[in-house]
Design a protein around this motif. Structure first.
Motif, PDB file in Angstrom:
ATOM      1  N   LYS A 117       0.616  -1.824   5.328  1.00 15.21           N
ATOM      2  CA  LYS A 117      -0.029  -1.299   6.783  1.00 15.21           C
ATOM      3  C   LYS A 117      -1.255  -1.811   6.759  1.00 15.21           C
ATOM      4  CE  LYS A 117       2.500   2.969   7.214  1.00 15.21           C
ATOM      5  NZ  LYS A 117       2.573   4.520   7.225  1.00 15.21           N
ATOM      6  N   GLN A 118      -2.153  -1.554   5.523  1.00 17.15           N
ATOM      7  CA  GLN A 118      -3.476  -2.214   5.329  1.00 17.15           C
ATOM      8  C   GLN A 118      -3.503  -3.688   5.449  1.00 17.15           C
ATOM      9  OE1 GLN A 118      -6.339  -0.571   5.276  1.00 17.15           O
ATOM     10  NE2 GLN A 118      -7.462  -2.659   5.251  1.00 17.15           N
ATOM     11  N   PHE A 119      -2.633  -4.483   5.285  1.00 12.30           N
ATOM     12  CA  PHE A 119      -2.460  -5.990   4.923  1.00 12.30           C
ATOM     13  C   PHE A 119      -2.375  -6.449   6.552  1.00 12.30           C
ATOM     14  CE2 PHE A 119      -0.125  -9.828   5.917  1.00 12.30           C
ATOM     15  CZ  PHE A 119      -0.650 -10.582   5.073  1.00 12.30           C
ATOM     16  N   MET A 120      -1.393  -5.418   7.467  1.00 11.53           N
ATOM     17  CA  MET A 120      -1.351  -5.837   9.076  1.00 11.53           C
ATOM     18  C   MET A 120      -2.718  -5.626   9.469  1.00 11.53           C
ATOM     19  SD  MET A 120       0.651  -7.225  11.081  1.00 11.53           S
ATOM     20  CE  MET A 120       2.406  -7.351  10.429  1.00 11.53           C
ATOM     21  N   ARG A 121      -3.392  -4.582   9.172  1.00 11.54           N
ATOM     22  CA  ARG A 121      -4.608  -4.108   9.846  1.00 11.54           C
ATOM     23  C   ARG A 121      -5.940  -5.327   9.590  1.00 11.54           C
ATOM     24  NH1 ARG A 121      -7.166   0.715  10.966  1.00 11.54           N
ATOM     25  NH2 ARG A 121      -5.698   1.790  10.113  1.00 11.54           N
ATOM     26  N   GLU A 122      -5.660  -5.896   8.397  1.00 13.22           N
ATOM     27  CA  GLU A 122      -6.551  -6.863   8.142  1.00 13.22           C
ATOM     28  C   GLU A 122      -6.066  -8.216   8.691  1.00 13.22           C
ATOM     29  OE1 GLU A 122      -6.745  -7.303   3.719  1.00 13.22           O
ATOM     30  OE2 GLU A 122      -7.152  -5.417   3.546  1.00 13.22           O
TER      31      GLU A 122
END
Length: 74
Positions: A57-62
């Motif tokens: 999820k954090q990867f997609m946010r970044e």
């Protein structure tokens, strides 16, 4: 990530490019139908599956933030 020819590229760049392409494509279509539309008139939302782990999820946010049209409130 690696393409079929063996060339490597960081996944964050690929995802950022894909998100940016979708954003640009949407804006092009909308401008044809609504000539006065501005990007600021649109709220972009990216959904991710609930079963993804926090790192994914954090990867997609970044990737979304890297497009520079999304803010950190995604």
């Amino acid at each position: 990530m690696e393409d079929i020819n063996g060339k490597k590229m960081p996944a964050i760049i690929i995802f950022t490019m894909a998100i940016n392409y979708m954003r640009e494509h949407l804006l092009d279509i909308l401008k044809k139908r609504i000539p006065d539309i501005r990007q600021s008139d649109i709220m972009f939302v990216i959904n991710v599956p609930a079963i993804w782990n926090d790192a994914s999820k954090q990867f997609m946010r970044e990737a979304a933030v890297a497009v520079c049209t999304f803010d950190s409130s995604i």
